[in-house]
Design a protein around this motif. Structure first.
Motif, PDB file in Angstrom:
ATOM      1  N   LEU A  56      17.734 -66.623  59.039  1.00  0.00           N
ATOM      2  CA  LEU A  56      17.507 -65.742  57.897  1.00  0.00           C
ATOM      3  C   LEU A  56      16.029 -65.394  57.768  1.00  0.00           C
ATOM      4  O   LEU A  56      15.610 -64.824  56.756  1.00  0.00           O
ATOM      5  N   GLY A  57      15.263 -65.736  58.790  1.00  0.00           N
ATOM      6  CA  GLY A  57      13.820 -65.535  58.730  1.00  0.00           C
ATOM      7  C   GLY A  57      13.410 -64.088  58.599  1.00  0.00           C
ATOM      8  O   GLY A  57      12.413 -63.785  57.941  1.00  0.00           O
ATOM      9  N   TRP A  58      14.167 -63.170  59.224  1.00  0.00           N
ATOM     10  CA  TRP A  58      13.796 -61.753  59.143  1.00  0.00           C
ATOM     11  C   TRP A  58      13.969 -61.217  57.725  1.00  0.00           C
ATOM     12  O   TRP A  58      13.194 -60.362  57.286  1.00  0.00           O
ATOM     13  N   TYR A  59      14.976 -61.712  57.017  1.00  0.00           N
ATOM     14  CA  TYR A  59      15.170 -61.290  55.631  1.00  0.00           C
ATOM     15  C   TYR A  59      14.092 -61.887  54.722  1.00  0.00           C
ATOM     16  O   TYR A  59      13.637 -61.226  53.783  1.00  0.00           O
ATOM     17  N   ARG A  60      13.701 -63.120  54.998  1.00  0.00           N
ATOM     18  CA  ARG A  60      12.621 -63.718  54.210  1.00  0.00           C
ATOM     19  C   ARG A  60      11.297 -62.997  54.462  1.00  0.00           C
ATOM     20  O   ARG A  60      10.469 -62.858  53.546  1.00  0.00           O
ATOM     21  N   ALA A  61      11.103 -62.525  55.696  1.00  0.00           N
ATOM     22  CA  ALA A  61       9.875 -61.805  56.005  1.00  0.00           C
ATOM     23  C   ALA A  61       9.794 -60.475  55.254  1.00  0.00           C
ATOM     24  O   ALA A  61       8.697 -60.003  54.936  1.00  0.00           O
ATOM     25  N   LEU A  62      10.954 -59.876  54.961  1.00  0.00           N
ATOM     26  CA  LEU A  62      10.948 -58.620  54.215  1.00  0.00           C
ATOM     27  C   LEU A  62      10.387 -58.801  52.807  1.00  0.00           C
ATOM     28  O   LEU A  62       9.757 -57.897  52.256  1.00  0.00           O
ATOM     29  N   LEU A  63      10.633 -59.974  52.210  1.00  0.00           N
ATOM     30  CA  LEU A  63      10.172 -60.217  50.847  1.00  0.00           C
ATOM     31  C   LEU A  63       8.651 -60.271  50.759  1.00  0.00           C
ATOM     32  O   LEU A  63       8.082 -60.033  49.691  1.00  0.00           O
ATOM     33  N   HIS A  64       7.985 -60.582  51.851  1.00  0.00           N
ATOM     34  CA  HIS A  64       6.531 -60.722  51.858  1.00  0.00           C
ATOM     35  C   HIS A  64       5.840 -59.567  52.580  1.00  0.00           C
ATOM     36  O   HIS A  64       4.654 -59.662  52.883  1.00  0.00           O
ATOM     37  N   ASN A  65       6.583 -58.494  52.844  1.00  0.00           N
ATOM     38  CA  ASN A  65       6.023 -57.337  53.547  1.00  0.00           C
ATOM     39  C   ASN A  65       5.608 -56.286  52.516  1.00  0.00           C
ATOM     40  O   ASN A  65       6.454 -55.676  51.847  1.00  0.00           O
ATOM     41  N   ASP A  66       4.308 -56.088  52.369  1.00  0.00           N
ATOM     42  CA  ASP A  66       3.804 -55.133  51.377  1.00  0.00           C
ATOM     43  C   ASP A  66       4.173 -53.691  51.727  1.00  0.00           C
ATOM     44  O   ASP A  66       4.426 -52.871  50.836  1.00  0.00           O
ATOM     45  N   GLY A  67       4.206 -53.366  53.018  1.00  0.00           N
ATOM     46  CA  GLY A  67       4.568 -52.009  53.416  1.00  0.00           C
ATOM     47  C   GLY A  67       5.988 -51.658  53.034  1.00  0.00           C
ATOM     48  O   GLY A  67       6.262 -50.550  52.544  1.00  0.00           O
ATOM     49  N   VAL A  68       6.913 -52.583  53.243  1.00  0.00           N
ATOM     50  CA  VAL A  68       8.310 -52.356  52.859  1.00  0.00           C
ATOM     51  C   VAL A  68       8.425 -52.215  51.350  1.00  0.00           C
ATOM     52  O   VAL A  68       9.157 -51.354  50.846  1.00  0.00           O
ATOM     53  N   ARG A  69       7.713 -53.029  50.614  1.00  0.00           N
ATOM     54  CA  ARG A  69       7.780 -52.977  49.153  1.00  0.00           C
ATOM     55  C   ARG A  69       7.281 -51.631  48.622  1.00  0.00           C
ATOM     56  O   ARG A  69       7.896 -51.029  47.741  1.00  0.00           O
ATOM     57  N   ARG A  70       6.172 -51.146  49.164  1.00  0.00           N
ATOM     58  CA  ARG A  70       5.646 -49.861  48.696  1.00  0.00           C
ATOM     59  C   ARG A  70       6.570 -48.706  49.085  1.00  0.00           C
ATOM     60  O   ARG A  70       6.799 -47.783  48.289  1.00  0.00           O
ATOM     61  N   ALA A  71       7.108 -48.746  50.301  1.00  0.00           N
ATOM     62  CA  ALA A  71       8.012 -47.688  50.737  1.00  0.00           C
ATOM     63  C   ALA A  71       9.297 -47.691  49.922  1.00  0.00           C
ATOM     64  O   ALA A  71       9.834 -46.634  49.568  1.00  0.00           O
TER      65      ALA A  71
END
Length: 276
Positions: A56-71
């Protein structure tokens, strides 16, 4: 000498053959889509069999990705605003087409459906030229206008079908009782069309949220989620994050589409109860 018998007793019916064709078509169409969630749990940056392991590491990495959050925030803001405007314009055009029946409403309702017939690249280039001429340029405002343009046909068709399906006896009875046109619209027609409004808004929002071509031309310094995903595909190490993000988008899209269909069916049930 006996004639050899065929392996089947009777030939396939046309309906059965069509069902087999549709089944194979859906299988080849949705198989790659189903592989995206599968590889999003793979403990490897390569999308290949055999799978390395479950993670589940890829999903956890999404939570800490600022680019994904802004987009994501940009897509939500643009999608909500453009869906609201498309639903409002679609309701106005649908009401004019059904109840006013003027030549102008017929022309405008036909023009609003042109984005379905014109290729998205052409629409994107045309919108880019327009926003550059008026001095807006690629920006949040231009993106909202472009997504409202592509969401309007969907909203109009849903609302037009709903208003056209209303029983004529309902507004006629209100007018016979002395109700004015605005009272009839606000207290009778609008409540009956409310489920269709919700359905139109959600599908227009989904159209904006998933749209890429026009967003590619009109996005400024704040990319939407599809544009951000396209940019990340250039980096092989970002592929697992993209697949995890795509899996979440797929799940949300299915939920919104199902909710839209439920609201549409509830609207039909409400009309039957009102008539009875």
């Amino acid at each position: 000498m006996r004639t050899p018998q065929p392996f089947y007793k009777k030939p396939l019916s046309p309906g059965m053959g069509l069902g087999v064709y549709v089944g194979l078509y859906l299988f080849f169409l949705y198989l790659p889509v189903c592989l995206i969630p599968l590889f999003s749990f793979n403990d490897s940056i390569q999308a290949a069999f055999p799978l390395k392991g479950f993670t589940l590491g890829w999903y956890r990495a999404l939570l800490h990705n600022d680019g994904v959050r802004r987009a994501l925030l940009t897509s939500l803001e643009v999608g909500g605003t453009s869906a609201f405007l498309a639903t409002l314009c679609g309701l106005t055009l649908a009401y004019a087409r059904v109840f006013l029946r003027s030549g102008l409403s017929t022309i405008l309702s036909g023009l609003c459906q042109l984005p379905l017939l014109i290729p998205g690249v052409i629409v994107g280039i045309a919108m880019l030229i327009v926003v550059n001429v008026i001095g807006v340029g690629p920006s949040r405002i231009a993106l909202v206008c472009g997504h409202m343009l592509v969401g309007l046909p969907t909203a109009f068709m849903i609302l037009y079908g709903r208003l056209a399906g209303l029983s004529r006896s309902i507004p006629e009875a209100a007018e016979d009782l002395g109700a004015r046109e605005w009272t009839t619209f606000s207290r009778i027609i609008l409540p009956l069309a409310l489920p269709a409004l919700g359905s139109a808004f959600m599908l227009a929002f989904l159209t904006s949220f998933d749209e890429f071509i026009i967003a590619f031309f009109l996005t400024g310094s704040e990319p939407t989620l599809p544009v951000y995903i396209w940019g990340q595909l250039r980096f092989p190490r970002s592929l697992p994050l993209v697949m995890a993000l795509g899996s979440l988008i797929l799940a949300v899209s299915i939920i919104i589409a199902a909710a839209s269909e439920l609201m549409r069916r509830r609207g039909k049930l409400t009309e039957r109860q009102a008539v009875s």
